[in-house]
Design a protein around this motif. Structure first.
Motif, short mmCIF file in Angstrom:
data_model
loop_
_atom_site.label_atom_id
_atom_site.label_comp_id
_atom_site.label_asym_id
_atom_site.label_seq_id
_atom_site.Cartn_x
_atom_site.Cartn_y
_atom_site.Cartn_z
N MET A 63 0.85 -1.18 0.00
CA MET A 63 0.00 0.00 0.00
C MET A 63 0.89 1.23 0.00
N ASN A 64 0.60 2.17 -0.86
CA ASN A 64 1.39 3.39 -0.99
C ASN A 64 0.64 4.53 -0.29
N ASP A 65 1.02 4.81 0.95
CA ASP A 65 0.34 5.83 1.75
C ASP A 65 1.10 7.15 1.64
N GLU A 66 0.47 8.13 0.98
CA GLU A 66 1.10 9.45 0.79
C GLU A 66 1.43 10.12 2.11
N SER A 67 0.67 9.85 3.17
CA SER A 67 0.92 10.51 4.46
C SER A 67 2.23 10.04 5.09
N GLN A 68 2.79 8.93 4.62
CA GLN A 68 4.04 8.41 5.16
C GLN A 68 5.27 9.03 4.49
N ARG A 69 5.06 9.70 3.37
CA ARG A 69 6.18 10.30 2.65
C ARG A 69 6.53 11.66 3.23
N PRO A 70 7.81 11.98 3.25
CA PRO A 70 8.17 13.34 3.69
C PRO A 70 7.67 14.38 2.69
N LYS A 71 7.22 15.52 3.21
CA LYS A 71 6.77 16.60 2.34
C LYS A 71 7.98 17.29 1.74
N THR A 72 7.82 17.75 0.53
CA THR A 72 8.87 18.53 -0.11
C THR A 72 8.94 19.88 0.57
N SER A 73 10.15 20.33 0.88
CA SER A 73 10.33 21.64 1.50
C SER A 73 11.66 22.23 1.04
N ILE A 74 11.77 23.52 1.19
CA ILE A 74 13.02 24.23 0.91
C ILE A 74 13.38 25.01 2.16
N SER A 75 14.58 24.81 2.65
CA SER A 75 15.05 25.50 3.85
C SER A 75 16.37 26.18 3.54
N PRO A 76 16.47 27.48 3.78
CA PRO A 76 17.75 28.15 3.55
C PRO A 76 18.81 27.69 4.54
N MET A 77 20.06 27.69 4.08
CA MET A 77 21.19 27.43 4.96
C MET A 77 22.05 28.69 4.94
N LEU A 78 22.13 29.36 6.08
CA LEU A 78 22.89 30.59 6.20
C LEU A 78 24.34 30.29 6.53
#
Length: 133
Positions: free
Chosen positions: A1-16
């Motif tokens: 079963m492929n549960d979308e809620s188990q996948r990490p969400k795509t995000s963008i985080s700056p690195m200073l």
């Protein structure tokens, strides 16, 4: 079963990239109420840390010229600005200044529909702190 809620969400985080990474982490905690989520290293060997303010995450790392990662101090200025949207820009701005940020422009209502001000942190990164009106 492929549960979308188990996948990490795509995000963008700056690195200073900064000089004095451990001091930068402490500044962001004091100035913005940042929480430390992850950290490796310490002064003088270099720090990489993941921080969060509210639900927003960002990273801080000591500059590493050998990998072409330079701080604003090395470049003579930054190439990006951080934009922090908060419910009370005046209070957040005052907290940052009290922690050591320098005022670039005070918090004011702008004709384009925002209440916003700008500070530069002790490591050369510019932060616009505001909210839409």
């Amino acid at each position: 079963m492929n549960d979308e809620s188990q996948r990490p969400k795509t995000s963008i985080s700056p690195m200073l990239s900064v000089r004095r990474g451990a001091k930068a982490v402490e500044f962001y905690k004091a100035a913005f109420g940042a929480r430390e989520l992850f950290r490796i290293g310490d002064e003088p060997g270099g720090v990489v840390a993941q921080l969060a303010v509210g639900d927003s995450e960002f990273w801080v790392a000591d500059e590493s010229p050998e990998y072409l990662n330079f701080s604003p101090e090395s470049l003579g200025g930054g190439t990006v600005r951080m934009v922090m949207v908060v419910t009370d820009p005046d209070a957040a701005f005052d907290r940052a200044v009290s922690a050591g940020a320098k005022v670039i422009s005070a918090v004011t209502d702008q004709p384009y529909g925002w209440r916003v001000g700008r500070v530069v942190d002790p490591f050369g990164h510019h932060w616009e702190i505001g909210k839409p009106l």
